[in-house]
Design an enzyme around this catalytic site. Sequence first.
Site, PDB file in Angstrom:
ATOM      1  N   HIS A 246       1.691   4.484  -2.745  1.00  0.00           N
ATOM      2  CA  HIS A 246       1.717   5.938  -2.506  1.00  0.00           C
ATOM      3  C   HIS A 246       3.063   6.528  -2.957  1.00  0.00           C
ATOM      4  O   HIS A 246       3.112   7.570  -3.596  1.00  0.00           O
ATOM      5  CB  HIS A 246       1.549   6.232  -1.010  1.00  0.00           C
ATOM      6  CG  HIS A 246       0.132   6.173  -0.516  1.00  0.00           C
ATOM      7  ND1 HIS A 246      -0.884   6.913  -1.077  1.00  0.00           N
ATOM      8  CD2 HIS A 246      -0.439   5.475   0.508  1.00  0.00           C
ATOM      9  CE1 HIS A 246      -2.022   6.669  -0.410  1.00  0.00           C
ATOM     10  NE2 HIS A 246      -1.779   5.786   0.545  1.00  0.00           N
TER      11      HIS A 246
ATOM     12  N   GLU B 240      -4.960   7.736  -2.868  1.00  0.00           N
ATOM     13  CA  GLU B 240      -5.455   6.484  -2.312  1.00  0.00           C
ATOM     14  C   GLU B 240      -5.745   5.469  -3.432  1.00  0.00           C
ATOM     15  O   GLU B 240      -5.604   4.270  -3.229  1.00  0.00           O
ATOM     16  CB  GLU B 240      -6.703   6.796  -1.479  1.00  0.00           C
ATOM     17  CG  GLU B 240      -6.956   5.913  -0.295  1.00  0.00           C
ATOM     18  CD  GLU B 240      -5.799   5.683   0.667  1.00  0.00           C
ATOM     19  OE1 GLU B 240      -4.904   6.542   0.786  1.00  0.00           O
ATOM     20  OE2 GLU B 240      -5.773   4.610   1.292  1.00  0.00           O
TER      21      GLU B 240
ATOM     22  N   HIS C 157       0.833  -1.209   0.000  1.00  0.00           N
ATOM     23  CA  HIS C 157       0.000   0.000   0.000  1.00  0.00           C
ATOM     24  C   HIS C 157       0.870   1.262   0.000  1.00  0.00           C
ATOM     25  O   HIS C 157       0.713   2.149  -0.850  1.00  0.00           O
ATOM     26  CB  HIS C 157      -0.905  -0.034   1.239  1.00  0.00           C
ATOM     27  CG  HIS C 157      -1.844   1.127   1.366  1.00  0.00           C
ATOM     28  ND1 HIS C 157      -3.164   1.058   1.000  1.00  0.00           N
ATOM     29  CD2 HIS C 157      -1.652   2.400   1.815  1.00  0.00           C
ATOM     30  CE1 HIS C 157      -3.744   2.229   1.224  1.00  0.00           C
ATOM     31  NE2 HIS C 157      -2.848   3.067   1.725  1.00  0.00           N
ATOM     32  N   GLU C 158       1.788   1.333   0.933  1.00  0.00           N
ATOM     33  CA  GLU C 158       2.631   2.537   1.034  1.00  0.00           C
ATOM     34  C   GLU C 158       3.551   2.656  -0.179  1.00  0.00           C
ATOM     35  O   GLU C 158       3.843   3.759  -0.636  1.00  0.00           O
ATOM     36  CB  GLU C 158       3.438   2.536   2.342  1.00  0.00           C
ATOM     37  CG  GLU C 158       2.599   2.484   3.632  1.00  0.00           C
ATOM     38  CD  GLU C 158       1.504   3.550   3.760  1.00  0.00           C
ATOM     39  OE1 GLU C 158       1.662   4.652   3.192  1.00  0.00           O
ATOM     40  OE2 GLU C 158       0.470   3.260   4.412  1.00  0.00           O
TER      41      GLU C 158
HETATM   42 ZN    ZN Z   1      -3.205   5.144   1.997  1.00  0.00          ZN
END
Ligand code: ZN
Length: 506
Positions: free
Chosen positions: A272, A300, A268-269
């Site tokens: 980003h 997101e 997830h990170e």
């Molecule tokens: Zn996030």
Amino acid sequence: MRTELERLVALDREQVLVAHIQAVLGWDQETYMPPKAIEERAEQLALLEGISHEKLVNSEIGRLLEALGSTTERPQGDPSLAPEERAYLRAMRRAYDQATRLPAELVTELARATSLSQAAWAEAREKNDFSAFAPHLEKMLELNKRKAAYLGPGKKPYDVLLDLYEPGSTEESIAAVFASLRRDLVALLAKITARPQVDDSFLLRKVEAERQAKMSEWLMHLLAYDEGRGRLDTTAHPFTTTLGTDDVRITTRYLEHLFTSSVFSTIHETGHALYELGIAPSPEFRRTKLSEASSMAIHESQSRLWENTIGRSLSFWKPNFAKLKTLAGPALDGVSVDAFVRAINKVEPSLIRTEADEVTYGIHVILRFELEAELMAGRLAVKDLPAAWNAKAKELLGIEPPNDTKGCLQDIHWSMGAIGYFPSYALGNLYAAQFWAKMRKDKPEIEAQIEAGDVAPVLSWLRENIHKPGAAYLPGELVERVTGEKLDARYFIEYLTDKYSKVYGF
Ligand code: ZN
């Protein structure tokens, strides 16, 4: 480039530099700073915050914007300027207006009320005592209404707040998207809960932190996160932070009895970070307001596309599961790739948003959006919030919180005055699904490539279409430009239905 524009960029860059220095100190505070350093660190950060604000409200910026034809009504300025220059002026005008419109006394009052409110919320949550937090929430609502009146005079206050996080959106536009989403998610959840539950017990087997750290490093590498421009550290709550154009760092956490927590938070990170690192305006606009994300929700969409669409798919794990097993040690002995993919996609209505799966997550967000809109419009009184929350949880998720700690006191956002923030979380999933549908249309071979162990084509499509323009397009413009359509929840529902009909067999 016109000299006024060059001067504007130079002033903007100084402010961006200060923001990046703040990020360095903030990152250090969360990772390696010894605990007793906190007092002076808070002063350091407050000083930089003041400098950053001064740099942004500099009246020379206002004069330069005007000289370039940029006004609040026509932020893009002189029509003879190049498209990228006009996009830059719009981003700059937006930041300048937001910073200059709030009177200093309101900013101070908000800061003071927020720290009191956050402390009261933490205690109220701990003691399950909503009544102790209620007056603070009332205060935060009142201050946010005042803030909205300054930022967008004559506009609906909730619309002004939503626009802060998702530029160009309104309560009406979000409600239109959420209406079908709400209905379809609830129907899909009913289909899933009617089926036998999947077995995910093996995910609770112990995997030592050192093994998990190796998994995280491997995954970052696999996703082409450039370690020359970033790094991974551990914190209680995982996050991504931009310390510079070539320095975007992520963190994760290692729970020995839930190794998938670090696996998916790292992916997830990384999503980003890949976005931040991929923003690439022309060199004249590097390190300016144009080098920022389009919105929170677009950000997101990038993390969730990697985490869920790619990272929880059978196509991704087919070529990679053997390596994961080696790194996990005995924990995954006897587990097949199919069983693993079913387990990481388990759906179960739960009370806590941050622990929710892909299907129920959106429902948690819709619940908050609907209540927030009622609170802001004055149709719901703060004292009636717990009952309204519980009734909605029962209606939408089929379960009722046993107390407010697990209900309306669970999230920090409202206590911080971040009203209007929640929709971004769900919109991110919707954008991700719509981008994914377009990516597969543009590159029909992409799933076969992922199954062959090559995810590079995913990143190159995202780089070109989503990352590169940064803040040049508002989220609504970006989705139309890239997919040819407005945001439509249908893509997310189609994606979920396709995936979960396989996981749960319906
Ligand atoms: Zn996030």
